[in-house]
Design a protein around this motif. Sequence first.
Motif, short mmCIF file in Angstrom:
data_model
loop_
_atom_site.label_atom_id
_atom_site.label_comp_id
_atom_site.label_asym_id
_atom_site.label_seq_id
_atom_site.Cartn_x
_atom_site.Cartn_y
_atom_site.Cartn_z
N ASN A 94 10.40 -10.48 23.96
CA ASN A 94 10.75 -11.88 23.73
C ASN A 94 10.09 -12.48 22.49
OD1 ASN A 94 12.55 -12.99 25.94
ND2 ASN A 94 10.99 -11.96 27.18
N ASP A 95 9.09 -11.81 21.95
CA ASP A 95 8.42 -12.30 20.75
C ASP A 95 9.07 -11.71 19.50
OD1 ASP A 95 5.95 -13.70 19.55
OD2 ASP A 95 5.88 -11.69 18.66
N ILE A 96 9.63 -12.55 18.63
CA ILE A 96 10.36 -12.07 17.46
C ILE A 96 9.46 -11.24 16.55
CG2 ILE A 96 11.51 -12.79 15.31
CD1 ILE A 96 12.67 -15.15 16.83
N ARG A 97 8.24 -11.71 16.33
CA ARG A 97 7.34 -11.03 15.40
C ARG A 97 7.03 -9.60 15.86
NH1 ARG A 97 4.05 -12.94 11.36
NH2 ARG A 97 4.70 -15.06 11.91
N SER A 98 6.65 -9.45 17.12
CA SER A 98 6.29 -8.11 17.59
C SER A 98 7.52 -7.22 17.74
CB SER A 98 5.52 -8.19 18.92
OG SER A 98 6.31 -8.80 19.92
N CYS A 99 8.66 -7.82 18.11
CA CYS A 99 9.89 -7.03 18.23
C CYS A 99 10.32 -6.49 16.87
CB CYS A 99 10.99 -7.89 18.84
SG CYS A 99 12.47 -6.96 19.33
N PHE A 100 10.23 -7.34 15.86
CA PHE A 100 10.57 -6.89 14.50
C PHE A 100 9.63 -5.79 14.04
CE2 PHE A 100 9.79 -7.39 9.89
CZ PHE A 100 11.03 -6.97 9.42
N ALA A 101 8.33 -5.96 14.33
CA ALA A 101 7.35 -4.95 13.92
C ALA A 101 7.65 -3.60 14.58
CB ALA A 101 5.94 -5.42 14.27
N GLU A 102 7.98 -3.63 15.87
CA GLU A 102 8.30 -2.39 16.59
C GLU A 102 9.55 -1.73 16.02
OE1 GLU A 102 8.63 -3.15 20.80
OE2 GLU A 102 6.92 -4.51 20.76
N ALA A 103 10.58 -2.53 15.81
CA ALA A 103 11.84 -1.99 15.30
C ALA A 103 11.67 -1.40 13.90
CB ALA A 103 12.91 -3.07 15.30
N TYR A 104 10.95 -2.13 13.04
CA TYR A 104 10.79 -1.67 11.66
C TYR A 104 9.94 -0.40 11.60
CZ TYR A 104 9.74 -1.67 6.68
OH TYR A 104 9.62 -1.32 5.36
N ALA A 105 8.90 -0.33 12.44
CA ALA A 105 8.06 0.88 12.48
C ALA A 105 8.89 2.09 12.90
CB ALA A 105 6.89 0.67 13.44
N ALA A 106 9.76 1.91 13.88
CA ALA A 106 10.60 3.01 14.34
C ALA A 106 11.57 3.45 13.25
CB ALA A 106 11.36 2.59 15.60
N VAL A 107 12.14 2.51 12.55
CA VAL A 107 13.09 2.82 11.48
C VAL A 107 12.39 3.52 10.32
CG1 VAL A 107 14.51 1.77 9.68
CG2 VAL A 107 14.81 1.07 12.05
N GLU A 108 11.22 3.05 9.95
CA GLU A 108 10.47 3.69 8.87
C GLU A 108 10.12 5.14 9.22
OE1 GLU A 108 7.06 1.19 7.67
OE2 GLU A 108 8.07 1.28 5.72
N ALA A 109 9.81 5.37 10.50
CA ALA A 109 9.45 6.72 10.92
C ALA A 109 10.65 7.67 10.85
CB ALA A 109 8.89 6.68 12.35
N ARG A 110 11.85 7.13 11.12
CA ARG A 110 13.05 7.98 11.14
C ARG A 110 13.80 7.98 9.82
NH1 ARG A 110 13.98 5.49 16.32
NH2 ARG A 110 15.58 4.20 15.38
N GLY A 111 13.52 6.99 8.98
CA GLY A 111 14.20 6.92 7.69
C GLY A 111 15.59 6.34 7.73
N GLY A 112 15.91 5.53 8.76
CA GLY A 112 17.24 4.94 8.87
C GLY A 112 17.28 3.52 8.34
N MET A 113 18.23 2.73 8.88
CA MET A 113 18.43 1.35 8.47
C MET A 113 18.23 0.43 9.66
SD MET A 113 19.27 1.15 5.20
CE MET A 113 19.88 -0.54 5.21
N LEU A 114 17.61 -0.73 9.43
CA LEU A 114 17.47 -1.75 10.45
C LEU A 114 18.37 -2.92 10.08
CD1 LEU A 114 16.11 -2.98 12.96
CD2 LEU A 114 14.29 -3.84 11.44
N PHE A 115 19.27 -3.27 10.99
CA PHE A 115 20.18 -4.40 10.79
C PHE A 115 19.82 -5.50 11.79
CE2 PHE A 115 22.44 -0.64 9.37
CZ PHE A 115 22.90 -1.04 8.12
N CYS A 116 19.49 -6.69 11.27
CA CYS A 116 19.09 -7.82 12.09
C CYS A 116 20.23 -8.83 12.11
CB CYS A 116 17.83 -8.46 11.53
SG CYS A 116 16.48 -7.29 11.24
N VAL A 117 20.68 -9.24 13.29
CA VAL A 117 21.89 -10.05 13.39
C VAL A 117 21.91 -10.83 14.69
CG1 VAL A 117 23.34 -8.32 14.57
CG2 VAL A 117 24.41 -9.91 12.96
N GLY A 118 22.77 -11.85 14.76
CA GLY A 118 23.01 -12.58 16.00
C GLY A 118 22.75 -14.07 15.92
#
Length: 439
Positions: free
Chosen positions: A399-423
């Motif tokens: 529910n926290d935008i800051r920590s959710c973004f941090a988790e998502a971005y860390a996962a994407v950086e580790a895999r080398g993909g793209m993060l799309f933020c929308v809604g």
Amino acid sequence: MNNSMKEAEDYINQIPLFGPHTEGRNKSGNENLEAVMALLGNPHLAHKAIHVAGTNGKGSTVQFLRAILTEEGYRVRTFTSPHLISITERIEGITEEEFVECYQIVRNACEHAVQKNLQHLSYFEFLFAMAAVYFSKLELDYVIYETGLGGRLDATNVLVPVLTIITEIGLDHMKYLGNTIEAIAGEKAGIIKTGVPVVYHTGSLEADAVVKNQAEALAAEAINVANVEYNIDEFTDKTIDFSMYSRYYSYNGLRLDSVATYQVDNAVTAITAGTVLLGRQIAQEKIQLALDAFFWPGRMEKLNGNIVIDGAHNESAIERFTESVNAGYADREKTLLFAVAGDKDYEPMIAYLMQNLEVEAVYVTSLDSDRAISAEYIAALFRDCAKKTERNVHVYEDNDIRSCFAEAYAAVEARGGMLFCVGSLYLIGKIKDIWEETV
């Protein structure tokens, strides 16, 4: 932020979105606003106004048109909404000191109006009045105003424009505008004025008919931009044959450096509008310079090489977002970060994303606002849609935008993909704020 700016922002933010005279669909009109604007000296009539309505694409079309007119040598300012980070974004060019000055002028007018048994302006009316006051002090050729909600009863509809523009129409704000494309188109078409040309690109035959009928009833020339669909393959090469679109111009080989396919519609609408407004063909080199100069934050905006943010927040905008991602990032692994306001029709948005976008994972968060809906609830909808489409998608919630973004971005950086933020544009604004703190 200085103390005066904070005081102004705090005051404006506590103003109700709808005043007693503007509540929901029962608004009686803009008589109260017109009376307050008269107390201010009718600043909204100081310059030639261009009025833009639509469900999606308003802001981008405004910016494209602004860039075209600027290349033509005209002095132009814009009023847009919502803002992503700072409330001053809505009134182009205004400084914090000028914002405070205009705030005080409008606040004094509101206090005087209340003494005369008028109503205090609503939130959007107040900001519109501030914009008009600010622009009236400048030497300008045009001011481009974007509607806030709808058109017919929107605060900006006190304008007397030289041109009106209607962009894509879809199902959004249905509580206030109606439950059908035709009803919503009727509200948007409410900005059309007698004898004033309207340029429109609604993306809907039903909406086109409503706009055309309203224009005919008001003896307003109606220019429909959308003669044919553009070719996505041509677009991904960033070269577009604009000559397909309208009898008002013919351009070949224009380049639009954007991954957002929907920006083609907005660009061609603005080009047509500029041509109609000026009554002549605009030189192709000027158009190209305007396209090169275009930037509108939060619309398929790259924060870096593997983060893209987009403010799509209704079903039609989500469809265009998905189209853009699939066209521009077909070969990249995709992760989605999603949040939505609770008053949106979010189930079709989620279903469309899960059916049409190949994603490895979805991170769901919640907006920090009174329109928030829990991440857990939205995440459950994503999981249900994944099961129905037999997709193996990992769904996380925070529910926290800051920590959710941090988790998502860390996962994407580790895999080398793209993060799309929308809604949600609110989500995009918060992520931009977070990102600017980290770079």
